[in-house]
Design a protein around this motif. Sequence first.
Motif, PDB file in Angstrom:
ATOM      1  N   ALA A  97       0.842  -1.194   0.000  1.00 41.89           N
ATOM      2  CA  ALA A  97       0.000   0.000   0.000  1.00 41.89           C
ATOM      3  C   ALA A  97       0.880   1.248   0.000  1.00 41.89           C
ATOM      4  N   GLY A  98       0.747   2.042  -1.027  1.00 46.72           N
ATOM      5  CA  GLY A  98       1.565   3.250  -1.150  1.00 46.72           C
ATOM      6  C   GLY A  98       2.855   3.028  -1.917  1.00 46.72           C
ATOM      7  N   LEU A  99       3.211   1.772  -2.177  1.00 49.95           N
ATOM      8  CA  LEU A  99       4.442   1.490  -2.926  1.00 49.95           C
ATOM      9  C   LEU A  99       4.166   1.287  -4.402  1.00 49.95           C
ATOM     10  N   PHE A 144      13.545  -1.370   1.577  1.00 52.42           N
ATOM     11  CA  PHE A 144      14.014  -2.234   0.494  1.00 52.42           C
ATOM     12  C   PHE A 144      12.993  -2.284  -0.643  1.00 52.42           C
ATOM     13  N   LEU A 145      11.741  -2.531  -0.312  1.00 58.02           N
ATOM     14  CA  LEU A 145      10.707  -2.626  -1.341  1.00 58.02           C
ATOM     15  C   LEU A 145      10.509  -1.293  -2.058  1.00 58.02           C
ATOM     16  N   SER A 146      10.630  -0.207  -1.309  1.00 55.67           N
ATOM     17  CA  SER A 146      10.499   1.112  -1.919  1.00 55.67           C
ATOM     18  C   SER A 146      11.579   1.326  -2.975  1.00 55.67           C
ATOM     19  N   GLY A 147      12.823   0.999  -2.635  1.00 56.53           N
ATOM     20  CA  GLY A 147      13.913   1.130  -3.594  1.00 56.53           C
ATOM     21  C   GLY A 147      13.776   0.185  -4.765  1.00 56.53           C
ATOM     22  N   LYS A 193       2.321   3.890   5.301  1.00 59.49           N
ATOM     23  CA  LYS A 193       3.594   3.506   5.903  1.00 59.49           C
ATOM     24  C   LYS A 193       4.773   3.924   5.032  1.00 59.49           C
ATOM     25  N   SER A 194       4.695   3.614   3.752  1.00 59.39           N
ATOM     26  CA  SER A 194       5.831   3.906   2.880  1.00 59.39           C
ATOM     27  C   SER A 194       6.058   5.409   2.742  1.00 59.39           C
TER      28      SER A 194
END
Length: 275
Positions: A97-99, A144-147, A193-194
């Motif tokens: 969510a948000g990513l 990590f997932l964001s990057g 969150k992200s």
Amino acid sequence: MDTSEKTAVFDRVLQTEGYCFRGLAQPFPTHFHGHYVLGLVEGGIRELACRGQTWTLRPGSLMLLSPGESHACTQQEGTLDYRSANVSIEAMLTLAAGLTADGKLPVFSSPVVEDFPLAQQFHAFHRRLMAGDSAAAEEALLLFLSGLLEPAASAPAPEPCRAEAAAARIFIQEHFAQRISLDQLCRHTGLSKSTLLRAFTREVGITPYRYLETVRVNEAKVLLERGVPPLEAALKTGFSDQSHFTNCFTRHIGLPPGMYQNIRNERGETDGLPD
């Protein structure tokens, strides 16, 4: 004779399994999983058959598999040193969510990624996962997932959210002695969150969890300097137990709480002597 070393944990908060393999030579036939697999090769060379191609996994290679994705792997050189995380679909949906642009489950463009900074981020997440530090592991996994996913995202870049980051910072300062979760900070600021994690890290320089730890350690130092016993100082500053407090305090200060208190007391006595 199998001389490999295998370590596994399950984080109930993140609904994620963590694995560490050392000296593994076992091949795996074609199979698939019902969860996401995020892995990092740290030793040995292995071949991965996936998506109709053959990929070479070397130290530093990230392996990213979606649920239901068929794959097989065999060892080519040496034995495998490898750390991985199995993330449930439900947990990934919450994390995503948000990513992702539509908030749906992520789809990895490639099952193998060669990216040193991303590998470092995954390593940081996995160490916290294996240590049972759920809050820090969640933050590190989100980073990590964001990057990993941001380059492929089509959504516009988020606003700086400076006011929200400041609000989260004040909330932590005022409630450091209580249990504070990332979910709680998100409800307080109205951010995902992200988004909160990126905004806070950008504005403050560290993640919310690390900021909370730092505030707690600084407050504990004051209590120790006043002669408060370490266990009492730990409980008054929000640490779950003395072991967690000791590990965190030592990591920040370089000395365990008891030694720090003794040094401060000795110094105080010395400073009070007449010339």
